[in-house]
Design a protein around this motif. Structure first.
Motif, PDB file in Angstrom:
ATOM      1  N   ASP A 255       0.752  -1.188   0.063  1.00 57.23           N
ATOM      2  CA  ASP A 255      -0.021   0.062   0.125  1.00 57.23           C
ATOM      3  C   ASP A 255       0.738   1.402  -0.070  1.00 57.23           C
ATOM      4  O   ASP A 255       0.334   2.393   0.055  1.00 57.23           O
ATOM      5  N   PHE A 256       2.075   1.112  -0.073  1.00 58.17           N
ATOM      6  CA  PHE A 256       3.106   2.381  -0.445  1.00 58.17           C
ATOM      7  C   PHE A 256       4.146   1.752  -1.103  1.00 58.17           C
ATOM      8  O   PHE A 256       4.864   0.820  -0.486  1.00 58.17           O
ATOM      9  N   LEU A 257       4.678   2.069  -2.247  1.00 51.67           N
ATOM     10  CA  LEU A 257       5.610   1.867  -3.106  1.00 51.67           C
ATOM     11  C   LEU A 257       6.357   2.955  -3.463  1.00 51.67           C
ATOM     12  O   LEU A 257       5.894   3.856  -4.028  1.00 51.67           O
ATOM     13  N   VAL A 258       7.687   2.843  -3.362  1.00 52.70           N
ATOM     14  CA  VAL A 258       8.774   4.002  -3.750  1.00 52.70           C
ATOM     15  C   VAL A 258       9.630   3.301  -4.717  1.00 52.70           C
ATOM     16  O   VAL A 258      10.493   2.205  -4.210  1.00 52.70           O
ATOM     17  N   VAL A 259       9.792   3.905  -5.958  1.00 49.84           N
ATOM     18  CA  VAL A 259      10.804   3.326  -6.841  1.00 49.84           C
ATOM     19  C   VAL A 259      11.457   4.368  -7.312  1.00 49.84           C
ATOM     20  O   VAL A 259      11.246   5.578  -7.347  1.00 49.84           O
ATOM     21  N   ASP A 260      12.865   4.320  -7.984  1.00 50.34           N
ATOM     22  CA  ASP A 260      13.576   5.335  -8.578  1.00 50.34           C
ATOM     23  C   ASP A 260      13.551   5.389 -10.139  1.00 50.34           C
ATOM     24  O   ASP A 260      13.705   4.250 -10.709  1.00 50.34           O
ATOM     25  N   CYS A 261      13.329   6.388 -10.681  1.00 44.39           N
ATOM     26  CA  CYS A 261      13.223   6.452 -12.040  1.00 44.39           C
ATOM     27  C   CYS A 261      14.409   6.390 -12.729  1.00 44.39           C
ATOM     28  O   CYS A 261      14.425   6.174 -13.995  1.00 44.39           O
ATOM     29  N   ARG A 262      15.522   6.417 -11.965  1.00 47.71           N
ATOM     30  CA  ARG A 262      16.950   6.166 -12.678  1.00 47.71           C
ATOM     31  C   ARG A 262      17.024   4.686 -13.245  1.00 47.71           C
ATOM     32  O   ARG A 262      17.682   4.439 -13.771  1.00 47.71           O
ATOM     33  N   LEU A 263      16.254   3.782 -12.434  1.00 49.30           N
ATOM     34  CA  LEU A 263      16.255   2.344 -12.783  1.00 49.30           C
ATOM     35  C   LEU A 263      15.610   2.335 -14.022  1.00 49.30           C
ATOM     36  O   LEU A 263      14.240   2.727 -14.514  1.00 49.30           O
ATOM     37  N   LYS A 264      16.087   1.520 -15.043  1.00 47.23           N
ATOM     38  CA  LYS A 264      15.561   1.347 -16.672  1.00 47.23           C
ATOM     39  C   LYS A 264      13.985   0.409 -16.396  1.00 47.23           C
ATOM     40  O   LYS A 264      13.156   0.795 -17.158  1.00 47.23           O
ATOM     41  N   ASP A 265      13.835  -0.149 -15.480  1.00 42.94           N
ATOM     42  CA  ASP A 265      12.776  -1.067 -15.371  1.00 42.94           C
ATOM     43  C   ASP A 265      11.800  -0.516 -14.258  1.00 42.94           C
ATOM     44  O   ASP A 265      10.826  -1.189 -13.898  1.00 42.94           O
ATOM     45  N   PHE A 266      11.798   0.710 -13.959  1.00 47.47           N
ATOM     46  CA  PHE A 266      11.035   1.227 -12.764  1.00 47.47           C
ATOM     47  C   PHE A 266       9.415   1.142 -13.107  1.00 47.47           C
ATOM     48  O   PHE A 266       8.562   0.861 -12.281  1.00 47.47           O
ATOM     49  N   ALA A 267       8.895   1.293 -14.415  1.00 45.53           N
ATOM     50  CA  ALA A 267       7.794   1.169 -14.998  1.00 45.53           C
ATOM     51  C   ALA A 267       7.136  -0.064 -14.837  1.00 45.53           C
ATOM     52  O   ALA A 267       6.115  -0.317 -14.416  1.00 45.53           O
ATOM     53  N   ARG A 268       8.059  -1.070 -14.936  1.00 43.34           N
ATOM     54  CA  ARG A 268       7.799  -2.452 -15.126  1.00 43.34           C
ATOM     55  C   ARG A 268       7.335  -2.879 -13.481  1.00 43.34           C
ATOM     56  O   ARG A 268       6.508  -3.505 -13.012  1.00 43.34           O
ATOM     57  N   ILE A 269       8.185  -2.475 -12.626  1.00 40.15           N
ATOM     58  CA  ILE A 269       7.974  -2.599 -11.163  1.00 40.15           C
ATOM     59  C   ILE A 269       6.714  -2.161 -10.690  1.00 40.15           C
ATOM     60  O   ILE A 269       5.956  -2.813 -10.230  1.00 40.15           O
TER      61      ILE A 269
END
Length: 234
Positions: A133-147
């Protein structure tokens, strides 16, 4: 049920995170202060405080973040502080054992809290984390959208945060494209904090608004680069 905002917990998480990111120090001794100057300002410190307040306010039960070698841990500190106030589970996903060691050491030096660290390929690990219910990803990772697209979100909905979202990323990023039909974007925003934050509050497809019953509404959008205002219906 759905996520409910608690301003009191948000304030506590924010204040406690500030304590871990000091910005002022004294030059001189305790009896003769010569002058004040900024101390080391940790990278992403303002981002950490904002994200901590958000995590504390929404009171998530499962906080998940991704971390890569060489990244700052200030956001992790903020999330750890928030999870302490919400009594939720805080998980950091890293790709390999060396990264886990680096992350653990960095967190040990930064604070007295240590989240749960899971090593493995993100797609495999995310499959075992149910009810985020709370997710933080880094846009510098090429697969962030996939995550974001494969995350198994809570039936209560979720808050999704993409940090280090550059203007270029912002111009091409579309929450609806990433999330598809399985989630409804209740609200989204781009904040020019730190190196940029993309934030969305989503409701799962099992929420109160069923497919085929959606109502259109007018949306006001301001382009962060040109300053132009756009109004459209969706």
């Amino acid at each position: 049920m759905k996520l409910v905002w608690c301003p009191e917990t948000a304030s506590k998480a924010y204040i406690d995170t500030v304590k871990y990111n000091p910005r002022i120090c004294v030059v001189g001794d305790a009896t003769h202060i010569q002058y004040w100057r900024p101390c080391e300002v940790f990278e992403e410190s303002s981002v950490a405080e904002l994200i901590s307040a958000m995590a504390g306010g929404w009171k998530p039960q499962l906080i998940v973040e991704t971390w890569y070698h060489g990244g700052a841990v200030t956001t992790s500190v903020g999330l750890a502080v928030a999870s302490r106030h919400t009594c939720g589970r805080h998980v950091c996903v890293v790709p390999d054992e060396q990264t886990r060691l680096d992350y653990t050491e960095a967190m040990r030096n930064a604070c007295d809290m240590s989240p749960e660290v899971i090593v493995g390929e993100v797609e495999e690990v995310m499959g075992d984390l149910v009810g985020i219910d709370f997710l933080v990803v880094d846009c510098r990772l090429k697969d962030f959208a996939r995550i974001l697209s494969i995350a198994k979100l809570s039936h209560r909905g979720a808050v999704l945060v993409c940090k280090n979202s550059s203007p270029r990323t912002y111009s091409t990023f579309r929450w609806r494209t990433v999330m598809g039909s399985r989630s409804r974007i209740v609200r989204s925003a781009y904040l020019p904090v730190g190196k940029g934050l993309e934030i969305a509050y989503v409701a799962t497809s099992g929420g109160s608004l069923s497919p085929g019953k959606a109502t259109s509404r007018w949306v006001r959008h301001i382009d962060q680069l040109s300053g132009e205002e756009h109004v459209y219906r969706r």
